[in-house]
Design a protein around this motif. Structure first.
Motif, short mmCIF file in Angstrom:
data_model
loop_
_atom_site.label_atom_id
_atom_site.label_comp_id
_atom_site.label_asym_id
_atom_site.label_seq_id
_atom_site.Cartn_x
_atom_site.Cartn_y
_atom_site.Cartn_z
N HIS A 425 -29.41 3.69 55.66
CA HIS A 425 -30.15 2.44 55.56
C HIS A 425 -31.64 2.73 55.54
CE1 HIS A 425 -26.66 -0.17 56.22
NE2 HIS A 425 -26.27 0.73 57.09
N LEU A 426 -32.37 1.85 54.88
CA LEU A 426 -33.82 1.94 54.82
C LEU A 426 -34.38 0.67 55.43
CD1 LEU A 426 -36.01 3.88 53.64
CD2 LEU A 426 -36.10 2.35 51.67
N PHE A 427 -35.33 0.82 56.37
CA PHE A 427 -35.93 -0.38 56.96
C PHE A 427 -37.40 -0.15 57.19
CE2 PHE A 427 -35.15 2.17 60.67
CZ PHE A 427 -36.11 1.80 61.59
N GLU A 428 -38.14 -1.26 57.27
CA GLU A 428 -39.57 -1.22 57.53
C GLU A 428 -39.85 -1.86 58.87
OE1 GLU A 428 -41.48 -3.21 54.34
OE2 GLU A 428 -41.47 -1.46 53.02
N THR A 429 -40.80 -1.31 59.60
CA THR A 429 -41.16 -1.87 60.89
C THR A 429 -42.58 -1.47 61.23
OG1 THR A 429 -40.49 -2.08 63.20
CG2 THR A 429 -40.32 0.09 62.23
N GLY A 430 -43.17 -2.17 62.16
CA GLY A 430 -44.50 -1.82 62.63
C GLY A 430 -44.41 -0.85 63.78
N VAL A 431 -45.36 0.08 63.88
CA VAL A 431 -45.40 1.05 64.96
C VAL A 431 -46.78 1.00 65.60
CG1 VAL A 431 -43.63 2.59 64.06
CG2 VAL A 431 -45.97 2.83 63.26
N PRO A 432 -46.86 1.18 66.92
CA PRO A 432 -48.14 1.03 67.61
C PRO A 432 -49.17 2.09 67.26
CG PRO A 432 -46.44 1.81 69.12
CD PRO A 432 -45.76 1.43 67.85
N TRP A 433 -48.72 3.22 66.77
CA TRP A 433 -49.67 4.29 66.48
C TRP A 433 -50.23 4.22 65.06
CZ3 TRP A 433 -47.24 6.85 62.55
CH2 TRP A 433 -45.85 6.80 62.50
N VAL A 684 -32.74 7.77 37.35
CA VAL A 684 -31.53 7.05 36.94
C VAL A 684 -30.47 7.16 38.03
CG1 VAL A 684 -29.60 7.11 35.32
CG2 VAL A 684 -31.94 7.22 34.47
N HIS A 685 -30.29 8.37 38.56
CA HIS A 685 -29.29 8.59 39.61
C HIS A 685 -29.60 7.77 40.85
CE1 HIS A 685 -27.40 10.81 42.98
NE2 HIS A 685 -26.42 11.00 42.13
N SER A 686 -30.87 7.69 41.25
CA SER A 686 -31.24 6.90 42.43
C SER A 686 -30.98 5.41 42.21
CB SER A 686 -32.70 7.15 42.79
OG SER A 686 -33.56 6.64 41.79
N PHE A 687 -31.25 4.91 40.96
CA PHE A 687 -30.97 3.50 40.67
C PHE A 687 -29.48 3.22 40.84
CE2 PHE A 687 -34.79 3.04 37.55
CZ PHE A 687 -35.63 2.92 38.64
N LEU A 688 -28.64 4.07 40.22
CA LEU A 688 -27.19 3.84 40.26
C LEU A 688 -26.66 3.90 41.69
CD1 LEU A 688 -25.27 3.34 37.82
CD2 LEU A 688 -27.50 4.23 37.17
N LYS A 689 -27.17 4.82 42.50
CA LYS A 689 -26.73 4.96 43.88
C LYS A 689 -27.06 3.70 44.67
CE LYS A 689 -27.17 7.95 47.94
NZ LYS A 689 -27.85 9.15 48.51
N ALA A 690 -28.25 3.12 44.44
CA ALA A 690 -28.65 1.91 45.15
C ALA A 690 -27.77 0.72 44.79
CB ALA A 690 -30.11 1.59 44.85
N TRP A 691 -27.23 0.71 43.57
CA TRP A 691 -26.38 -0.42 43.14
C TRP A 691 -24.90 -0.20 43.48
CZ3 TRP A 691 -28.61 0.26 37.56
CH2 TRP A 691 -29.98 -0.05 37.57
#
Length: 714
Positions: A425-433, A684-691
């Motif tokens: 999984h890929l996620f975004e978050t804030g970090v204090p540093w 192309v490979h990364s696109f297909l993997k994400a779908w």
């Protein structure tokens, strides 16, 4: 004592008051000390067997006494022992009626104690047996002839010779009295064990002419002894089979028992003390946990490094008692050399792996079945200093989305525990540093950890900060798109030139009408302006199309997409290029193909990349030496299957050679150095993997390459 004195006074022919002194002297000489010691040992074991003492009468002759001990209880229920004393040379042998009719006290006691008496006239062979003795063997008064030969036949065949030898020893004066334990044959065919004791009377020449004795039934005692011996043998057999050494250690350092494993490890102890055979020492050990057990009388467990065998043992010492009640220590030692070494190697391995995990550029978390973080490496704690890892926080405290992100993040933990599948999984978050308001991108790879029974017991989460990596990848994707647009430049120019030429033609026609007529009819002008607007719209669409491919408009999530329409749209840019390169394009689109799950703009980039690869394959240096220029063919087809909708791009170019396994690696290219960045197929490979799709490349039977893109129906 007065009763004893009244019995012994006639023997000693002294005053009853002097009997005690005479008796004390007699008990310290001859066979008496041994007889008394044996009787005391039997009494300590709860046994009360009759035994014989020998006194010297007033004339210096030996007088045997039959001592018959019996356990009784005192008035306050305390255990005591009383004993009957009968001179063996004065035992009467009345017949059965006399014993029963007159109530002879001796025979009553003997019968109650299962003791029989006998008298043997050695000269005549006549042997008179008491009725009690015959009854012990199951016979009546008249069933056994009163002769020693008849009696000998009832002795067990294996015991006849030991009985004869005991008689010979007594007759020869080698033993003070006749004593032997032996088996007799019962009338019902069974076995009866007897303890025989007697003493011979000698004539003036010293020859035995008469013997008096008694036999006591010790069958139950023998059976008990046999049971104990059998149990002891079974125990010894069991101890010999143990994969550990077992021994008994006495307070004097001797080893009364050692099992097979002990003998194999240290040798046969024999008379050697424990410190010698086990440690190779000449003196006892200064500190010995084993001997502390004699004092504490409690279990002791300790680890022993043996210098003699160079092995490590886990030793267990138990307080124990011998049959006579003397203290012993039962010692059991298991060879744990391999286990100890394995533990040391495991500790070293743990330290190495801890060093590795502590220095990896990845955050590592161990997550239990309640989705709580039970362990974390230092880098993860540095990234999220506000989280109290000691309290085993829920994983959502770390893997939480940025407040501005609308999507709810799912770490996939429940899926891992239920399906034992690796998730990413890929996620975004804030970090204090980091800068206030900024967001960092993290990729979490969650791997299941299995228990012995195959269930998922925990999860290892690998957390990677991919913020800079994603930024670089996006820049590379843009560069790749620009590179692709450079390849499309000729086709784009052709596509724009067509509507531009039409515009020039329509405007020139209006100019000629004005020059010839001075004006243009409104209806004609309206029609011509419509043509101009139509061609202008074509140019606008081409430019918008190109802008969508170059700008960052591909971050939208997958959506239902018409694959056939995307292919046709991409070929509006590529068709002219293929014709200019002399490539024959065959298009086979399945009209029944369903919508697929993809990003429309990215899917068009996939089609363009594969088409450009086909064009560039034909242009590879020396690749077309054996091909006719007119024989360049490319097939683009869509096909519908049960699980996938497939896009096939096939050419008859030079193929992939030996590079089938590497073509999707970043920065790898089959083209000449400097002609390509090697990112097209990787993107192309990364696109297909994400779908949730797949792409494969292989050499085909035409000598060229087949690329199959499998997409999930929407």
């Amino acid at each position: 004592m007065s009763h004893i004195a009244s019995i012994l006074a006639p023997i000693y022919q002294c005053d009853p008051g002097d009997v005690a002194a005479r008796l004390a002297l007699d008990l310290e000489r001859g066979p008496n000390p041994g007889a008394l010691a044996k009787a005391e040992a039997e009494r300590a074991q709860g046994e009360h067997h009759p035994y014989t003492l020998v006194l010297n009468d007033a004339k210096g002759r030996d007088v045997p006494l039959l001592i018959t001990p019996r356990p009784v209880l005192s008035e306050d229920n305390a255990p005591q022992t009383v004993a009957g004393i009968t001179p063996l040379d004065r035992i009467p042998f009345p017949d059965h009626d006399e014993a029963a009719g007159h109530g002879n006290r001796f025979f009553e006691v003997a019968a109650a104690s299962r003791i029989g008496t006998w008298e043997w006239d050695v000269v005549s062979g006549r042997m008179q047996l008491s009725s009690g003795l015959k009854a012990m063997l199951g016979y009546g008064e008249e069933d056994i002839e009163d002769h020693v030969d008849e009696w000998e036949q009832l002795i067990h065949a294996e015991d006849r010779e030991p009985v004869r030898q005991a008689v010979k020893d007594h007759f020869a004066g080698r033993s003070p009295f006749f004593e032997v334990s032996h088996r007799m044959l019962h009338k019902d065919g069974g076995i009866v064990w007897l303890q025989a004791r007697g003493m011979g009377q000698r004539d003036s020449s010293g020859k035995v002419v008469r013997m008096l004795g008694m036999d006591m039934d010790i069958t139950q005692s023998k059976l008990a002894e046999q049971a104990v011996d059998d149990e002891r043998q079974r125990l010894f057999t069991l101890l010999d089979r143990l994969p550990a050494f077992v021994c008994l250690i006495a307070p004097d350092y001797s080893i009364p028992f050692a099992n097979r494993q002990f003998r194999e490890e240290f040798g046969n102890p024999g008379p050697m003390p424990c410190y010698s055979i086990m440690n190779g020492r000449k003196a006892p050990c200064k500190i010995c946990p084993t001997f502390e057990v004699f004092e504490t009388q409690s279990l002791s467990s300790w680890e022993w490094q043996c210098n003699r065998t160079q092995k490590t043992y886990q030793v267990y010492d138990y307080p124990f008692q011998d049959l006579d009640g003397s203290p012993l220590v039962l010692e059991l030692g298991m060879d744990v050399t391999q286990k100890t070494r394995a533990q040391e190697l495991l500790k070293e391995s743990e330290e190495r792996y801890r060093s590795i995990t502590d220095n990896l550029p990845l955050g590592i978390a161990v997550i239990d079945q309640t989705l709580r973080i039970t362990a974390a490496n230092p880098l993860l704690t540095q990234w999220f200093p506000e989280v109290d890892f000691a309290s085993m926080p829920h994983c959502s405290q770390i893997f939480a989305p940025h407040p501005d992100t609308a999507d709810v993040f799912d770490c996939g933990g429940e899926k891992i525990f239920s399906q034992a599948a690796i998730t990413e999984h890929l996620f975004e978050t804030g970090v204090p540093w980091d800068d206030p308001g900024s967001r960092r991108s993290f990729r979490v790879t969650a791997c299941p950890m299995f228990t012995e029974n195959g269930d998922v017991g925990s999860i290892i989460g690998l957390v990677e900060d991919v913020t800079e990596k994603l930024m670089v990848e996006e820049k590379l994707k843009r560069a790749e798109r620009v590179e692709a647009l450079g390849t499309l430049a000729g086709g784009i120019a052709h596509e724009i030139n067509q509507p531009l030429n039409a515009l020039q033609l329509y405007v020139s026609g209006l100019e000629m009408m004005l020059d010839s007529h001075g004006d243009v009819e409104p209806e004609t002008l309206r029609i011509r302006l419509g043509w101009v607007l139509r061609e202008s719209a074509k140019i606008r669409d081409i430019i918008s199309h190109m802008r969508s491919l170059v700008q960052q408009q591909d971050s939208r999530p997958p959506s239902p997409t018409d694959l056939n329409h995307v292919v046709e749209k991409a070929l509006t840019l590529m068709g002219t290029q293929m014709r200019n390169h002399g490539i024959e394009l065959t298009l086979e689109l399945d009209p029944g193909a369903p919508l697929v799950r993809a990003n429309p703009v990215q899917l068009e980039q996939v089609v363009l990349n594969l088409a450009i690869n086909a064009i560039q394959a034909f242009a590879t240096r020396n690749s077309m030496e054996s091909l006719d220029v007119l024989d360049k063919r490319v097939l683009i087809a869509t096909r519908t299957g049960e699980e996938w909708t497939t896009l096939l791009v096939r050419d008859n170019g030079p193929g992939l050679g030996q590079d089938e396994d590497r073509i999707f690696d970043p920065f790898y290219s089959t083209k000449e150095s400097g002609r390509a960045m090697g990112l097209g197929l990787s993107i192309v490979h990364s696109f297909l993997k994400a779908w949730g799709g797949e792409i494969t490349g292989r050499n085909n039977e035409l000598g060229g390459a087949d690329f199959s893109v499998r997409l999930v129906p929407a």
